[in-house]
Structure formats: C-alpha cells, structure tokens
Design a protein around this motif. Sequence first.
Motif, PDB file in Angstrom:
ATOM      1  N   ALA A  67       0.834  -1.331   0.029  1.00  0.00           N
ATOM      2  CA  ALA A  67      -0.080  -0.191  -0.007  1.00  0.00           C
ATOM      3  C   ALA A  67       0.780   1.184   0.023  1.00  0.00           C
ATOM      4  CB  ALA A  67      -0.880  -0.065   1.204  1.00  0.00           C
ATOM      5  N   HIS A 247      -4.506  -1.987   4.303  1.00  0.00           N
ATOM      6  CA  HIS A 247      -4.742  -2.083   2.905  1.00  0.00           C
ATOM      7  C   HIS A 247      -3.793  -2.978   1.999  1.00  0.00           C
ATOM      8  CE1 HIS A 247      -7.584   1.016   3.162  1.00  0.00           C
ATOM      9  NE2 HIS A 247      -6.874   1.793   3.550  1.00  0.00           N
ATOM     10  N   GLU A 250      -5.235  -6.283   2.590  1.00  0.00           N
ATOM     11  CA  GLU A 250      -6.346  -6.418   1.587  1.00  0.00           C
ATOM     12  C   GLU A 250      -5.879  -7.021   0.185  1.00  0.00           C
ATOM     13  OE1 GLU A 250      -9.058  -3.050   3.846  1.00  0.00           O
ATOM     14  OE2 GLU A 250      -8.768  -2.767   1.903  1.00  0.00           O
TER      15      GLU A 250
END
Lengths: 323, 247
Positions: A67, A247, A250
Amino acid sequence: MFSRFKFITARVYLGFTLLLFMVPIVTSVTGQDFYLDLLTRVLILAIAALSLNLMVGFSGMISLGHAAFIGIGAYCVGIPAYYDIHNGFVHLGLAMVCSAVFALITGAICLRTRGLYFIMITLAFAQMLYFTFVSLDEYGADDGLVIYKRSEFAGLLNIENATTLYYTVLAVLLIFFVLLHRLVQARYGRVIIGSKHNEQRMQALGYNTYKYKLVCYVISGTMAGVAGFFLGNFTNYISPEMMDWTHSSELLFMIVIGGTGGVFSPIIGAAVFLLLEEFLSGITIFWHLIFGLILIAMVLFGKGGVHGLLLRWDEKVTNGAGQ
Amino acid sequence: MILQVQNLNKSFGGISASSDLNFEVAKGQVHAIVGPNGAGKTTLIAQISGVLKPDSGNIIFNGKNITKTSAYRRAHIGLARSFQITSVILPMTVLENVMLAVQSLSGHSFRFWSPASRENHNREQAQQYLIDVGLGQRAGALAGEIAHGEQRQLEIAMALALTPQLLLLDEPTAGMSKDESGNIIKLLNKLKGQITILLIEHDMDTVFALADTTSVLVDGHIIATGSTAQIRQNPEVQRAYLGDSLA
Ligand SMILES: Nc1ncnc2c1ncn2[C@@H]1O[C@H](COP(=O)(O)OP(=O)(O)O)[C@@H](O)[C@H]1O
Ligand SMILES: [Mg+2]
C-alpha cells in the motif's frame, strides 16, 4: 494462439474482460453511477493486486507493504496539485519515478532477508512512510489533502469524466496484464519463477537471484504507484491512511482469492473482494464478521483460489475428453 | 592443477566440518573423495561451489583465488555442481530445467517480452544434454513427477549444460537402484577425460570403476590421497574408513 480459448479458464477471463468493457454502457442506461464508481475502484485496486502478485505469486516474495506504493502514487497527484500543477504527465511520471526509487531503496534492503523477516521489513518500511506523511503538516498531516482538480492530459484525455476515467484505468490494467503475461513466459519470468521454487539451484546455475528479484520488486512497486496515481484522482482526496498496512493485507486477500498462480486472476480477486465487501456492508452491520469468515473459508478451502478452481475444471474436462 | 584447496576451515558451532583441509585436483582427472557419513564431504563441495563461505583458508581455481567469489559467478567461470539432495525446479518440465542452465550462459536474462520457450537454439542444446544423460524421452515431463533416478540424471544434465571445466558431483548415485547407478557410471565414464570431475561417492565400487585419484576425508581433513589402487591398500584408510567392507 486461439486454441488457448478452448480452455474454460481462458474463456472465463475473456468473458470477464468483456463484461468490464460493458460496465459503463450498462450503468449509463440504468443511471446507476454508483456502480460505475465501485467498478472503477475495483479496476484501480486490480492494478495494485496484479502488481503484487508478480512478487507473491511468481517470485515468492510476500510483502505487507504494498500500500506504500499506492500512497506514493496518490501523493504524486496531491502534492503537485496543491501547488497548482495539474499536468497529468508530470503526476504520472512522478508517481512512477518515486515509487520505483522507493522500491529500489527499500527492496535492496528487504531482499537481504527471507521469509517472515522479509514480510516484517516490508511492513516496517510502509509504516515508516505512513508516519512520515502523518507528520507532514504542510500536506494536511493525518487529514490529508483534497484534490480539487484531476490530472490534466493536455486536452487528450478528460478524466474528470467518470466514464473516461473508467476506460482509462481499464486500458492501463489490460496493458499491464499483457506486459506481465509476456514477462512471465520470457527469460526474465523463467528466472524469477525458478528463484521462487529453488533459489539455491538458480544461483548454482549462475543467476544473481538478488538482482533479478530486486528488479521484480521495482517493476511491481512502479505498477502499484500507477494504481495510486489513479486512486488519488478517483477519490479526489489523499491521506496517509491509504498507505496503512491493512490495505496491504487487503491486496494480499485479493490475490489469494483470485489465485496466485495466474497473471489475470488478481483482477478477479479484486472484484470478488470489493463487491463482496460492498454487498455485505449493505445488508448487515455485522458484515465485518461475516466477511472475515468468508475470507477464512476461501483461504482454507479454495486451493489456488478462483484460478485453481478453473484449472481443475479444465483438467477434468480434458481428462474426460481423453477417455 | 585446476583446483587447489588450502588450509580450509569451516565449523558449525562445535563441529568442525573442514579442518585444515588441503588437497588438489589435477586437470582432466576424475578425483574421488570418499569418507564416512558426516566427514564433511558435502560441506567441502558447498565451499568449492560458493554456497558456504569458509571460516578461513583459500580456494584456488585455475590459478585464481575464488574464495570470496559468489556462487553464481563461479558457475560462469567453469564450476558446476550437482546436489546430494536432488535440487531441480520441480514445477517446471525436465526440458525447461535444462534450458534454464543453457539460458544462463547465453547472455543476460533481463528480457521481458519474447517467450523463452521459443529460443530454438537453447532448446535444441538443452535437448541434446538430455539425450546425453539418457533423458531424451522425458523432456516434456514435470521435474517433480519423474523417478528419483531420473531426477539425478537431470541434475547432471543441468550441470553439464553449464559447460564446466570442473564438475562437482555430490553422491550422484545416492538412492539409486543398481541399474540406475550403472547408467550414471557409464555416463561418467564417457565424460572422463573431457571434463575434470570431483566425485563425492559413498559406493566404493563406483569409485574404483571411475576414479584416477582418490582422497579419503575423515573428520574434516584428508588422511590419504593416491591412486585408487594405493588407497585400497593403505592400512590407515582401511582402518578409518573402508573397514570391514573390503575385508
Ligand atoms: N548447515 C549445517 N549446520 C550445522 N551443522 C552442519 C551443517 N552442515 C553440515 N553440518 C555438520 O557438519 C558435518 C559434516 O557434514 P557433511 O558435510 O554433510 O558430511 P558428509 O557430506 O561427509 O556426510 C556433520 O557433522 C554435519 O552434521
Ligand atoms: Mg554429504
């Protein structure tokens, strides 16, 4: 060449791509702008997931800091815009150069470690960057910056228009897919795949695996920087939160869902992840719990993700036809 | 001398796997190293091939001190090895494995666009090495799915594809049936005279069939070196290693 499309896997991916092309047409007819936005986000994160899978799936480097590159790409839009520089070529150029340099420097250090240490140090670098931007008061610190005007491409391309932005992102995603699809079959791809499975053997064969993996890290980071460039433009807003490690995790979920074995599959993974999240959060306030359970189930039971599933299906059909 | 190992020391914690190890390999010879399990044979190969750094001592290859040279560079100056524990790229085909070796010598691999499989020259060369080691029929099989003996042959094909001046073989017949190891011995006999071979071997029959010179390694150092016939008769060797297996 086209014989490949006798396989279910290839057909599904082709069909999925065609669907992606039709999204703006459908949403404009039905007036559901919301879904165009949602799918734009899917495509942007699909670029990031695609790039992460080059590292994870093909080179065996599991990063929890991806990220950071998205954040860098986004700030390369936000900070120039803050100084009234709206030239998209400048933004995009900066996004690519900055994320490549960050990848080169951090990668050179991360790649001196293995396994769990590698994961932890990628995470550490990303969090370092996160806290750096949190402390930059000039650029809004925690709150970030609003981008009042999207990147301008000298009248060639107006990404203020949602449909144009969508197709631009789709085009870049597909270009990246083609590049990676070629890359993994080229000499370079053979070397990184070989290093993933047996690094010591590759060195005994004369390959400086460190150098090849570092280049992989830089390619992957640069592509994620481009995703960040689009994300900043898309949300019209940037903040350090974009770099948060959640993130990164994810993105890892997306590639696990799609399957790390394919070049295309992270795109499917990003779509499944974000659409599922959207759907579940719409029906219950306990969606985090349900989402978590579904993710666990997919990781535990979905061997090889969607890609693995399709490959097994193909295998069954092929074997069946052979008998 | 193609290889000189001088005062090599390497220890793991308290265990001294190489201790003041000295020996030389003459060009063109098959030089065998025998010794009991745990004597430090694999550790020696690892240091010659650059996987392990010695604590002290020197390794001289073709007159050049390569002690600090990285493993991958050694492959380019004419050193190739096979591993005692089979080490190939399991999810690739047998041919792809050898092509990786051929590719390594044919220019850099920062090529991102043309498929490696379409490099006909490399493929033909790789196929030839497979035929040489007797794996010509298995080119398309996955390296992870062929028999153990075939994987050992593949190891050798990959090493040969690096066109080495010195080939390091760590127990190439380990875990093989009589037939399979017979094939390897035949292959090595063909290579004899063309390439210098440093052969680690457990099986004395194989050593006597192949080696020009034999060294005996015990507890991290060489206790005797000589022609294979001399080694057979050396009483110290018989006591230390050959023991009753020859009695
Ligand atoms: N990586 C390692 N860590 C600790 N000890 C090791 C390592 N490699 C080898 N050894 C020890 O060094 C000694 C020599 O091992 P090795 O070279 O494999 O012997 P050989 O190949 O002659 O059977 C053994 O006692 C072994 O346990
Ligand atoms: Mg050994």
